[in-house]
Motif scaffolding. Sequence first.
Motif, mmCIF file in Angstrom:
data_model
loop_
_atom_site.group_PDB
_atom_site.id
_atom_site.type_symbol
_atom_site.label_atom_id
_atom_site.label_comp_id
_atom_site.label_asym_id
_atom_site.label_seq_id
_atom_site.Cartn_x
_atom_site.Cartn_y
_atom_site.Cartn_z
ATOM 1 N N ARG A 246 36.018 38.870 38.447
ATOM 2 C CA ARG A 246 36.089 39.983 37.680
ATOM 3 C C ARG A 246 36.453 41.759 39.004
ATOM 4 N N GLY A 247 35.533 41.173 39.863
ATOM 5 C CA GLY A 247 35.746 42.217 40.827
ATOM 6 C C GLY A 247 37.559 42.246 41.258
ATOM 7 N N ALA A 248 38.044 40.971 41.371
ATOM 8 C CA ALA A 248 39.715 40.945 42.001
ATOM 9 C C ALA A 248 40.421 41.769 41.110
ATOM 10 N N GLU A 249 39.644 41.919 39.389
ATOM 11 C CA GLU A 249 39.941 42.540 38.667
ATOM 12 C C GLU A 249 40.065 43.994 38.495
ATOM 13 N N LEU A 250 38.573 44.547 39.429
ATOM 14 C CA LEU A 250 38.622 46.096 39.509
ATOM 15 C C LEU A 250 38.795 46.607 40.693
ATOM 16 N N ILE A 251 39.261 45.938 41.551
ATOM 17 C CA ILE A 251 39.730 46.427 43.125
ATOM 18 C C ILE A 251 41.183 46.844 42.890
ATOM 19 N N LYS A 252 41.425 46.043 41.960
ATOM 20 C CA LYS A 252 42.928 47.260 41.769
ATOM 21 C C LYS A 252 43.157 48.595 41.526
ATOM 22 N N ALA A 253 42.236 49.712 41.391
ATOM 23 C CA ALA A 253 41.963 50.673 40.876
ATOM 24 C C ALA A 253 41.423 50.964 42.246
ATOM 25 N N CYS A 254 41.944 50.246 43.672
ATOM 26 C CA CYS A 254 40.981 50.969 44.730
ATOM 27 C C CYS A 254 42.721 50.991 45.345
ATOM 28 N N LEU A 255 43.576 50.426 45.118
ATOM 29 C CA LEU A 255 44.385 50.053 45.857
ATOM 30 C C LEU A 255 45.070 50.963 46.322
ATOM 31 N N GLY A 256 45.256 52.476 45.744
ATOM 32 C CA GLY A 256 46.197 52.960 45.661
ATOM 33 C C GLY A 256 45.832 54.018 46.887
ATOM 34 N N CYS A 257 44.890 53.560 48.199
ATOM 35 C CA CYS A 257 44.795 54.407 48.431
ATOM 36 C C CYS A 257 43.907 53.150 50.160
ATOM 37 N N HIS A 258 43.216 52.415 49.265
ATOM 38 C CA HIS A 258 43.186 50.693 49.832
ATOM 39 C C HIS A 258 43.510 49.522 50.351
ATOM 40 N N ASN A 259 43.965 48.635 51.084
ATOM 41 C CA ASN A 259 44.935 47.200 50.966
ATOM 42 C C ASN A 259 43.687 46.178 51.493
ATOM 43 N N VAL A 260 43.754 45.219 50.953
ATOM 44 C CA VAL A 260 43.007 43.752 50.629
ATOM 45 C C VAL A 260 43.857 42.790 51.707
ATOM 46 N N THR A 261 45.172 43.426 52.317
ATOM 47 C CA THR A 261 45.985 43.086 53.296
ATOM 48 C C THR A 261 45.268 42.520 54.563
ATOM 49 N N GLY A 262 44.980 43.796 54.846
ATOM 50 C CA GLY A 262 45.028 43.821 56.623
ATOM 51 C C GLY A 262 45.661 44.483 57.366
ATOM 52 N N GLU A 263 46.666 45.320 56.529
ATOM 53 C CA GLU A 263 47.526 46.550 57.185
ATOM 54 C C GLU A 263 47.149 47.721 57.303
ATOM 55 N N ASN A 325 28.411 46.006 41.453
ATOM 56 C CA ASN A 325 28.439 43.968 41.956
ATOM 57 C C ASN A 325 29.378 43.324 42.517
ATOM 58 N N ALA A 326 30.066 43.367 41.396
ATOM 59 C CA ALA A 326 31.439 42.200 41.065
ATOM 60 C C ALA A 326 32.549 42.675 42.223
ATOM 61 N N ILE A 327 32.518 44.439 42.416
ATOM 62 C CA ILE A 327 33.981 44.361 43.423
ATOM 63 C C ILE A 327 33.372 44.267 44.989
ATOM 64 N N ILE A 328 31.975 44.106 45.014
ATOM 65 C CA ILE A 328 31.394 43.453 46.077
ATOM 66 C C ILE A 328 31.301 42.285 46.640
ATOM 67 N N SER A 329 31.412 41.366 45.180
ATOM 68 C CA SER A 329 31.590 39.983 45.541
ATOM 69 C C SER A 329 32.561 39.594 45.892
ATOM 70 N N TYR A 330 33.658 40.485 45.142
ATOM 71 C CA TYR A 330 35.189 40.399 45.617
ATOM 72 C C TYR A 330 35.189 40.271 46.956
ATOM 73 N N LEU A 331 34.608 41.130 48.051
ATOM 74 C CA LEU A 331 35.066 41.864 48.744
ATOM 75 C C LEU A 331 34.408 40.860 49.942
ATOM 76 N N LYS A 332 33.439 40.367 49.710
ATOM 77 C CA LYS A 332 32.561 39.039 50.566
ATOM 78 C C LYS A 332 33.806 37.835 50.765
ATOM 79 N N THR A 333 34.648 37.442 49.510
ATOM 80 C CA THR A 333 35.859 36.601 49.854
ATOM 81 C C THR A 333 36.705 36.669 50.518
ATOM 82 N N LEU A 334 36.580 37.937 50.982
ATOM 83 C CA LEU A 334 38.474 38.108 51.469
ATOM 84 C C LEU A 334 38.092 38.408 53.429
ATOM 85 N N LYS A 335 38.376 37.084 53.709
ATOM 86 C CA LYS A 335 37.813 36.666 55.481
ATOM 87 C C LYS A 335 38.855 37.389 56.176
#
Length: 335
Positions: A246-263, A325-335
């Motif tokens: 669920r978090g991975a789905e919701l996070i798409k809303a944040c990707l206009g400004c943030h990324n999950v790739t570390g760039e 909480n779903a977003i936080i759960s997802y963020l924890k999986t991004l090592k």
Amino acid sequence: MGRVVLFFLLISFAMTLPSLGIAEEILEDPAKAWERGYQLWLYISVVIWLTVMIPLIWFSFKYKRKKPTRDVDGEYIKGNAGLEILWTAIPTIIVIVLAVQTWTVFDKLRRVPEDAYTVKVEGYQFGFDMNYPEEGTDDKGDSIIKTTNELIVPQGPVRVMLTSRDVIHSFYVPHFKTKEDMIPGRWTYIYMLAKDPGTYPVYCAEYCGASHSLMLAKVIVKPKEDFKQWASSKTKAAAMQTPEQRGAELIKACLGCHNVTGEPGGIGPSLKGIVGHQTEFEDGTSAVVDEAYLKESIVNPNAKIVKGYPAAMPPYASMPESDINAIISYLKTLK
Ligand code: CUA
């Protein structure tokens, strides 16, 4: 005399008005009808432009001041009833034709057919939440199926209900020749005739903040059978979804400004591998990124500003606890 002629001219013209709309088969597709309307406006404008410009250029050569000896007053003209009637009647007729034609299309576009498929779209800084109430809702009235920035619709007429969570946005789908403001606290709507399966771009057409230009989405039209399959598999998946998914789905809303790739180089800091690590703030302090900090950063992002980034993030104070909480759960999986 002139007025009487003009009067009868207009009356006889008014009687032909009902036939001035657009043929029913073109009107069936408002996008097509708008195109027809646009062409009519274009042709008439070009004719008017040429009618003014050609004599203008011609006269400016013909009557160019050549010698001072020709500086004498021209003939005194009192008026010309025929001409005056003509230049009153013709523009009047043109304006009436354009008005009737445009109204016919506009009226069609505002009347959504009864059997249209209804979707609800919520705009926010900076994305679109798509809801599918016809596929079922939970006990709070929320749609069970939701997508972010992708509006999946079945072939056929579609009613898109629009609103906003924060500021005014505008839902603009060039392919369907339709655009409508998304206003906080109010529902507006558009009608799209989704005739052909395919993917069509959606833009936010109202300047709404730093990442307005990244506020993009798609309308994906599927054949009715494919849509049904997609909807039922989504419904099943929603029932079994883990908080991380669920978090991975919701996070798409944040990707206009943030990324999950570390760039580096985004408007906001990258979200990859931040949980459990030390972060420095603009005021010189620092803290370890934990659940409490992440929650604060979503609900009240300006409380702590990460060093090197602007205080540009809008607060998401109304985001449901379960989504946070779903977003936080997802963020924890991004090592
Ligand atoms: Cu939303 Cu521009």
